[in-house]
Design an enzyme around this catalytic site. Structure first.
Site, PDB file in Angstrom:
ATOM      1  N   HIS A 185      73.907  97.876  15.059  1.00  0.00           N
ATOM      2  CA  HIS A 185      73.567  97.566  16.447  1.00  0.00           C
ATOM      3  C   HIS A 185      74.223  96.247  16.821  1.00  0.00           C
ATOM      4  O   HIS A 185      73.869  95.206  16.263  1.00  0.00           O
ATOM      5  CB  HIS A 185      72.041  97.463  16.617  1.00  0.00           C
ATOM      6  CG  HIS A 185      71.360  98.789  16.533  1.00  0.00           C
ATOM      7  ND1 HIS A 185      70.704  99.356  17.599  1.00  0.00           N
ATOM      8  CD2 HIS A 185      71.272  99.670  15.510  1.00  0.00           C
ATOM      9  CE1 HIS A 185      70.219 100.537  17.229  1.00  0.00           C
ATOM     10  NE2 HIS A 185      70.538 100.743  15.974  1.00  0.00           N
ATOM     11  N   CYS A 220      72.538 100.856  23.201  1.00  0.00           N
ATOM     12  CA  CYS A 220      71.140 100.434  23.107  1.00  0.00           C
ATOM     13  C   CYS A 220      70.600 100.173  24.513  1.00  0.00           C
ATOM     14  O   CYS A 220      71.212  99.458  25.300  1.00  0.00           O
ATOM     15  CB  CYS A 220      71.068  99.196  22.228  1.00  0.00           C
ATOM     16  SG  CYS A 220      70.051  97.869  22.838  1.00  0.00           S
ATOM     17  N   GLU A 221      69.461 100.787  24.828  1.00  0.00           N
ATOM     18  CA  GLU A 221      68.934 100.677  26.193  1.00  0.00           C
ATOM     19  C   GLU A 221      68.311  99.307  26.476  1.00  0.00           C
ATOM     20  O   GLU A 221      68.030  98.979  27.618  1.00  0.00           O
ATOM     21  CB  GLU A 221      67.926 101.790  26.474  1.00  0.00           C
ATOM     22  CG  GLU A 221      66.629 101.678  25.686  1.00  0.00           C
ATOM     23  CD  GLU A 221      65.712 102.874  25.924  1.00  0.00           C
ATOM     24  OE1 GLU A 221      66.162 103.875  26.493  1.00  0.00           O
ATOM     25  OE2 GLU A 221      64.542 102.787  25.520  1.00  0.00           O
ATOM     26  N   HIS A 222      68.078  98.519  25.444  1.00  0.00           N
ATOM     27  CA  HIS A 222      67.477  97.205  25.666  1.00  0.00           C
ATOM     28  C   HIS A 222      68.500  96.147  26.062  1.00  0.00           C
ATOM     29  O   HIS A 222      68.177  95.201  26.759  1.00  0.00           O
ATOM     30  CB  HIS A 222      66.731  96.739  24.411  1.00  0.00           C
ATOM     31  CG  HIS A 222      65.578  97.631  24.059  1.00  0.00           C
ATOM     32  ND1 HIS A 222      65.175  97.862  22.771  1.00  0.00           N
ATOM     33  CD2 HIS A 222      64.758  98.352  24.849  1.00  0.00           C
ATOM     34  CE1 HIS A 222      64.147  98.692  22.772  1.00  0.00           C
ATOM     35  NE2 HIS A 222      63.874  99.014  24.018  1.00  0.00           N
ATOM     36  N   HIS A 223      69.751  96.303  25.587  1.00  0.00           N
ATOM     37  CA  HIS A 223      70.775  95.291  25.858  1.00  0.00           C
ATOM     38  C   HIS A 223      72.044  95.885  26.476  1.00  0.00           C
ATOM     39  O   HIS A 223      72.968  95.151  26.798  1.00  0.00           O
ATOM     40  CB  HIS A 223      71.152  94.569  24.561  1.00  0.00           C
ATOM     41  CG  HIS A 223      69.991  93.906  23.879  1.00  0.00           C
ATOM     42  ND1 HIS A 223      69.245  94.538  22.907  1.00  0.00           N
ATOM     43  CD2 HIS A 223      69.447  92.676  24.051  1.00  0.00           C
ATOM     44  CE1 HIS A 223      68.285  93.722  22.496  1.00  0.00           C
ATOM     45  NE2 HIS A 223      68.370  92.594  23.173  1.00  0.00           N
ATOM     46  N   CYS A 248      73.766  94.525  19.300  1.00  0.00           N
ATOM     47  CA  CYS A 248      72.786  93.567  19.841  1.00  0.00           C
ATOM     48  C   CYS A 248      72.118  92.780  18.724  1.00  0.00           C
ATOM     49  O   CYS A 248      71.463  91.773  18.969  1.00  0.00           O
ATOM     50  CB  CYS A 248      71.753  94.271  20.722  1.00  0.00           C
ATOM     51  SG  CYS A 248      70.726  95.469  19.870  1.00  0.00           S
ATOM     52  N   GLN A 259      67.741 104.241  18.908  1.00  0.00           N
ATOM     53  CA  GLN A 259      68.204 105.113  17.818  1.00  0.00           C
ATOM     54  C   GLN A 259      67.139 106.121  17.388  1.00  0.00           C
ATOM     55  O   GLN A 259      67.440 107.265  17.055  1.00  0.00           O
ATOM     56  CB  GLN A 259      68.632 104.234  16.628  1.00  0.00           C
ATOM     57  CG  GLN A 259      69.219 105.022  15.467  1.00  0.00           C
ATOM     58  CD  GLN A 259      69.696 104.111  14.349  1.00  0.00           C
ATOM     59  OE1 GLN A 259      70.154 103.005  14.605  1.00  0.00           O
ATOM     60  NE2 GLN A 259      69.579 104.562  13.116  1.00  0.00           N
TER      61      GLN A 259
HETATM   62 ZN    ZN Z   1      69.542  96.211  21.606  1.00  0.00          ZN
END
Ligand code: ZN
Length: 186
Positions: free
Chosen positions: A145, A76-79, A147, A117
């Site tokens: 996920h 996941c690119e956010h976390h 995260c 995703q």
């Molecule tokens: Zn994430």
């Protein structure tokens, strides 16, 4: 190309930032280990996974092809935490099919990069449309996920489902349901 020195330096800074002793035995080789791991888990950034779809076979009948339960691991690119699960692909050929193992390789190439995703689902569908030029293609990803499960709202076992339907599958609930039925039950 990946800049391994930057990755090593970044990991050292991260560890220092959380208050760790970067020189203790267990962590001493961690920056280098992570740099080498990045080559593998983000290696998809340096390939065009659609290339795998160039190997094609001619078919007489254009019956729906379904390849389901393709296991994938992505980030996941956010976390920068893993999300992982199964990809299911269905398409209606227009005279050409891809080798079955090639669909799995395409999924793998798109998985090995930081992303969300939704984008991964669309990238796979677009690659199939571009290279196979089928009458229709549908891609469904189901993933956990980490995260969402090891931090934040902490809902272990919850899955995120994304679907992209193109061509004949677009706005055709009957076809989409036939695909979903095969994925769930067959
Ligand atoms: Zn994430």
């Amino acid at each position: 190309m990946m800049d391994y020195e930057k990755i090593r330096e970044g990991v050292r800074l991260l560890l220092e930032g959380i208050g760790e002793d970067v020189d203790r035995e267990g962590l001493r080789e961690t920056p280098d280990r992570i740099a080498r791991m990045c080559a593998e888990i983000y290696g998809g950034l340096y390939e065009d996974p659609g290339e795998h779809l160039k190997k094609q076979f001619t078919v007489e009948r254009n019956d729906m092809v379904i390849e389901k339960d393709i296991t994938f691991y992505s980030t996941c690119e956010h976390h920068l935490l893993p999300f992982y699960g199964k990809a299911h692909i269905g398409y209606i050929p227009d005279g050409k099919v891809a080798g079955l193992s090639k669909l799995a390789r395409t999924v793998d190439g798109f998985a090995r990069r930081p992303q969300i995703q939704e984008k991964m689902t669309r990238d796979i569908a677009n690659a199939l449309e571009k290279h196979l030029k089928p009458r229709g293609v549908i891609v469904m990803l189901e993933a956990e996920h980490t995260c969402m499960t090891m931090r934040g709202i902490k809902k272990p076992g919850s899955r995120t489902v994304t679907i992209v339907a193109l061509g004949a599958f677009e706005d055709n609930m009957e076809l989409q349901n036939r695909f979903l039925d095969m994925v769930r039950n067959a």
